[in-house]
Write an enzyme that holds these catalytic residues in place. Structure first.
Site, PDB file in Angstrom:
ATOM      1  N   ARG A  77     -16.905  17.437   0.935  1.00 56.48           N
ATOM      2  CA  ARG A  77     -16.764  15.999   1.067  1.00 56.48           C
ATOM      3  C   ARG A  77     -15.735  15.714   2.146  1.00 56.48           C
ATOM      4  NH1 ARG A  77     -13.488  11.797  -2.358  1.00 56.48           N
ATOM      5  NH2 ARG A  77     -14.114   9.997  -1.139  1.00 56.48           N
ATOM      6  N   HIS A 122     -12.644   5.848   4.258  1.00 54.32           N
ATOM      7  CA  HIS A 122     -11.574   6.375   3.412  1.00 54.32           C
ATOM      8  C   HIS A 122     -10.264   5.766   3.933  1.00 54.32           C
ATOM      9  CE1 HIS A 122     -10.432   9.855   0.571  1.00 54.32           C
ATOM     10  NE2 HIS A 122      -9.303   9.220   0.829  1.00 54.32           N
ATOM     11  N   GLU A 167     -12.261   4.963  -3.266  1.00 54.99           N
ATOM     12  CA  GLU A 167     -11.191   4.351  -4.058  1.00 54.99           C
ATOM     13  C   GLU A 167     -10.889   2.913  -3.652  1.00 54.99           C
ATOM     14  OE1 GLU A 167      -7.641   6.683  -4.466  1.00 54.99           O
ATOM     15  OE2 GLU A 167      -8.705   8.407  -5.280  1.00 54.99           O
ATOM     16  N   ASN A 307     -12.768   9.928  -9.068  1.00 51.74           N
ATOM     17  CA  ASN A 307     -11.591  10.698  -8.657  1.00 51.74           C
ATOM     18  C   ASN A 307     -10.601  10.602  -9.796  1.00 51.74           C
ATOM     19  OD1 ASN A 307     -12.819  10.861  -6.176  1.00 51.74           O
ATOM     20  ND2 ASN A 307     -11.320   9.601  -5.071  1.00 51.74           N
ATOM     21  N   TYR A 309      -6.975  12.334 -11.362  1.00 56.98           N
ATOM     22  CA  TYR A 309      -5.848  13.254 -11.218  1.00 56.98           C
ATOM     23  C   TYR A 309      -5.013  13.307 -12.491  1.00 56.98           C
ATOM     24  CZ  TYR A 309      -6.819  13.469  -6.235  1.00 56.98           C
ATOM     25  OH  TYR A 309      -7.419  13.692  -5.023  1.00 56.98           O
ATOM     26  N   GLU A 378     -12.934  13.952  -6.615  1.00 53.37           N
ATOM     27  CA  GLU A 378     -11.590  14.453  -6.303  1.00 53.37           C
ATOM     28  C   GLU A 378     -10.890  14.833  -7.595  1.00 53.37           C
ATOM     29  OE1 GLU A 378      -8.933  11.918  -4.005  1.00 53.37           O
ATOM     30  OE2 GLU A 378     -10.578  11.330  -2.687  1.00 53.37           O
TER      31      GLU A 378
HETATM   32  C1  GCO Z   1      -7.984   9.083  -2.144  1.00 48.61           C
HETATM   33  C2  GCO Z   1      -6.823   9.876  -2.566  1.00 48.61           C
HETATM   34  C3  GCO Z   1      -6.600  11.004  -1.609  1.00 48.61           C
HETATM   35  C4  GCO Z   1      -5.249  11.579  -1.829  1.00 48.61           C
HETATM   36  C5  GCO Z   1      -5.196  12.274  -3.146  1.00 48.61           C
HETATM   37  C6  GCO Z   1      -3.938  13.051  -3.371  1.00 48.61           C
HETATM   38  O1  GCO Z   1      -7.798   8.036  -1.612  1.00 48.61           O
HETATM   39  O2  GCO Z   1      -9.125   9.494  -2.295  1.00 48.61           O
HETATM   40  O3  GCO Z   1      -5.718   9.067  -2.591  1.00 48.61           O
HETATM   41  O4  GCO Z   1      -6.782  10.558  -0.297  1.00 48.61           O
HETATM   42  O5  GCO Z   1      -4.910  12.452  -0.826  1.00 48.61           O
HETATM   43  O6  GCO Z   1      -5.324  11.348  -4.174  1.00 48.61           O
HETATM   44  O7  GCO Z   1      -2.841  12.213  -3.307  1.00 48.61           O
END
Ligand code: GCO
Length: 474
Positions: A77, A122, A167, A307, A309, A378
């Site tokens: 990706r 992005h 995002e 995504n 985390y 992600e």
């Molecule tokens: C996003 C995320 C990534 C970051 C990741 C680690 O926008 O998809 O913010 O670009 O690099 O979350 O911090």
């Protein structure tokens, strides 16, 4: 098959974003974007760092493709920098060198049977468009459709998986709300909703364009990448359980509901309308879709993504007074959202290691949106970027999260078909600059050629990818 093996055909990959890795910010005809401008004009907002060079993927993409091949992944990706292919944002003026860069990259991936999963935006809007209002100007819907047409025409024979926006919650809440991210506009509770509104319609229109002019011939898929934490109820009281649900709907549902069901979650509409009235606005701070717009956006995700985390706790709060919006105590949501001190932490406040939250979140998405196909677009672990021996930190994080995702597949019946680790290499981490890193490969940012060194986690990930299995004997 045992329950520690990923199903046949499961896609493993890694993810990245143009501004974070490419560098070459003004080379070969690339136009300026909002991140170039923000890092140059407001170094203090960006840890005094820029993406001018970063990991230099613009020049080192071949080496990165070799790293991907070495990992054994079947997907990569990455994002296209809008202003590298259309320097002023508009489709009437393209940049041949930028197009060649992505053509080469895509061909390089395909040579090794690595499928490109391409993000169109992005976060790096061309400044020429930001100067016209960016996501606050409804014309962005047409600018984006023209850009999407250019991408489908130029790359669509080779790219079969498209992501319109990455995002959007962060693009809008942080770019046009808290102002932490470019273009650093501060207007929490107002402009962030306008941004989201235009962005959702832009997505819908690009999706319809694909349906109308490209799908039959190119046979690809189009979706949006939405991020969310899991929000664990602070207790099992009805109020806290409802606060958790509201938090999910205001975060994931803000974008997922419109593109799956054609409108914002009811609770968002009701709460924001009520609060706006009390605040003295003559209409809701959350714009509403016309019937025509609802039809355009309804059903515009060919598969779902997330995504993830980390996770948070959501606690109900008494219906708050009308006071200035406070991001720490989100009044529109009506919940106090926090991460308990006793959850395992990493080096930033932002982040706790909560593997079980990933399982709960994908189950919630599956239940809420009718059991769709879901790809994790992600997931990853950050440290301060100096650690090569990261088997017991980043490697462990991957193992725990993947294990919980397997549980979601086998025990919760979630149709999870892919996983993109963030990230292949170390990179420019937005407002954190180079102070935090998530790469499977270390990048020496002080060396002229940005030397890549495998971290232990890359060996671990390779093993998972090549065996599809999380334990030693599968
Ligand atoms: C996003 C995320 C990534 C970051 C990741 C680690 O926008 O998809 O913010 O670009 O690099 O979350 O911090």
């Amino acid at each position: 098959v045992n329950n520690r093996t990923f199903p046949k055909g499961f896609k493993f990959g890694t993810a990245s974003a143009a501004y974070q890795i490419e560098g070459a910010w003004n080379e070969d005809g690339k136009g300026e974007n909002v991140w170039d401008r923000s890092t140059h004009l407001y170094p203090e907002k960006n840890s005094n760092a820029t993406g001018d060079v970063t990991s230099d993927a613009y020049h080192k993409w071949e080496e990165d493709v070799e790293l991907l091949k070495g990992l054994g992944v079947s997907a990569y990706r990455f994002s296209i920098a809008w202003s590298r292919v259309l320097p002023k944002g508009f489709a009437n003026e393209s940049n041949p060198a930028g197009v060649t860069y992505y053509k080469n990259l895509i061909a390089g991936l395909k040579k090794y049977n690595i499928e490109p999963l391409v993000t169109m935006h992005h976060w790096d809007l061309p400044t020429a468009l930001e100067d016209l209002g960016g996501f606050l100007n409804s014309d962005i819907q047409e600018w984006f459709v023209d850009y999407a047409r250019f991408l489908f025409e130029t790359f669509g024979d080779d790219v079969k998986e498209w992501v319109t926006f990455n995002e959007p919650k962060q693009t809008c809440d942080q770019g046009y709300g808290s102002g932490v991210l470019a273009p650093n506009i501060v207007s929490l509770g107002i402009k962030n909703y306008i941004c989201g509104h235009n962005l959702i319609i832009a997505h819908g229109k690009a999706y319809r364009l694909y349906d109308k002019e490209f799908r039959a011939k190119q046979q690809g898929r189009v979706t949006m990448v939405v991020d969310s934490n899991w929000f664990e109820p602070a207790s099992n009281s009805t109020e806290d359980v409802e606060a958790s649900e509201r938090s999910l709907l205001f975060t994931y549902g803000w974008f997922a509901h419109p593109i799956v069901y054609g409108d914002y979650p009811e609770i968002m509409k009701v709460r924001i309308a009520n609060r706006s009235k009390l605040e003295g606005f003559n209409s809701s701070r959350l714009p509403s879709f016309t019937d025509e717009e609802k039809q355009i956006i309804n059903g515009t995700a060919d598969f779902m993504t997330v995504n993830i985390y980390t996770s948070s706790v959501a606690q109900a709060i008494p219906e708050p007074d009308i006071t200035p919006l406070d991001p720490k105590r989100d009044l529109d949501i009506g919940a106090h959202i926090y991460q308990p001190d006793d959850w395992e932490k990493t080096i930033t406040d932002w982040f706790k290691v909560v593997p079980w939250g990933a399982r709960k979140l994908v189950k919630w998405i599956s239940d809420t949106y009718g059991h769709p196909e879901i790809i994790i677009t992600e997931n990853g672990y950050h440290d301060n970027g100096t650690v090569i021996n990261d088997l017991n930190t980043r490697g462990r994080y991957y193992k725990l999260y993947l294990s919980n995702l397997l549980d979601a597949i086998y025990y919760d019946n979630v149709n999870l078909t892919g996983y993109m680790a963030w990230s292949l290499t170390d990179d420019f981490e937005w407002q954190y600059g180079y102070n935090i890193q998530l790469g499977l490969y270390h990048v020496d940012f002080s060396s002229l050629n940005r030397t890549r060194t495998p971290k232990e986690s890359s060996t671990y990930y390779r093993k998972v990818v090549t065996t599809s299995c999380l334990v030693d004997t599968c």
